[in-house]
Design an enzyme around this catalytic site. Sequence first.
Site, short mmCIF file in Angstrom:
data_model
loop_
_atom_site.label_atom_id
_atom_site.label_comp_id
_atom_site.label_asym_id
_atom_site.label_seq_id
_atom_site.Cartn_x
_atom_site.Cartn_y
_atom_site.Cartn_z
N ARG A 161 0.84 -1.19 0.00
CA ARG A 161 0.00 0.00 0.00
C ARG A 161 0.88 1.24 0.00
NH1 ARG A 161 -3.63 -2.22 -1.78
NH2 ARG A 161 -5.79 -2.44 -1.05
N GLU B 146 -2.63 8.24 -5.60
CA GLU B 146 -2.81 7.52 -6.86
C GLU B 146 -4.01 8.08 -7.61
OE1 GLU B 146 -3.09 3.35 -5.92
OE2 GLU B 146 -1.04 3.25 -5.18
N HIS C 10 -0.06 0.34 -9.66
CA HIS C 10 -0.91 -0.42 -8.76
C HIS C 10 -1.61 -1.57 -9.50
CE1 HIS C 10 -3.33 -0.09 -4.75
NE2 HIS C 10 -3.11 -1.35 -5.10
#
Length: 316
Positions: free
Chosen positions: A232, A261, A280
């Site tokens: 994360r 993000e 991601h």
Amino acid sequence: MKPFIVVPDGFDKSLFEELRKNSNLEVHPTSKVSQDELKALLPKVDGLIIRSATTINAELLALAPNLKIVIRAGEGTDNIDKTLCAEKGVKVANTPGANNNSAAEQAVALMMSCLRNIPFADKTMHEGKWEKNALTGLELWKKKVGIVGFGRIGQIVAKRISGFEPEIFFFDPVTEKCDIANSKRCLDLKEIFSECDIISIHTPLMPQTKGMINAELLGLMKKDAILINAARGGIVDEEALYTTLKDKKIRAAGFDVFAVEPLPADSKLKELSNLIMSPHVGASTEEAQFRVGEMAVHQINEFFMNKNLLNEVKGK
């Protein structure tokens, strides 16, 4: 009136059709809608199945008086205000385990990419160059590998790389044992960061872990060490990471996750040639997406048809 279900962030087509076949539910005709479309639908929504693109916050919850459950098709629920959901009586659930193998493989892929300079080799080849002498890498064989967070994903990483005969150092407040040969539990992160050649992060993001990997820990790393984060964003202090890589105090880093993000256009991290980045995509395999969808479909059916709440997630 049938419960109205919306799946705003996209879904495997076959699973979406399976969900729609449930005659006891009314399912929105499409499995991907814009945020503006979602806001228009929320007043009559009873259940949501989301991924990472939708953030369940005060604004959305205020528009959804009938909302009863949010299912995160995936494991991380930091895009859901769980405290506010609890106050409003909205249940939150996830699909634990479905993404684990894919996330672990992404960490290993970043590890190998950093060790062998694969992205840079590919880039220079496409530019018509032959930079063989500038691309000498390192082996994974018999390296000291530190795993920060030794839950399901961290343990899969350890198993996947075990054929390279590494020494495994792991840090976890709960897990005390590792069945893999040549492994050791560390009680202090400083030991991992000072001893290991490769460090891979696999903790959740929560108040205790936010910014946990700071300048002090990064300063303990070996000059040829590599840092991997496919867990994360926010666990690593990105300002400290930038300085560490810019000054070449460690060899390289491979990151799939970031504090903000998508990565902002003006992010200084983009300047770094020794940082390998991916957007991601740890859970972005066809197999993982099918598994999370399969679990979410089962859970939404169980909740509304049998009043059975599976994999509830509580807390902040």
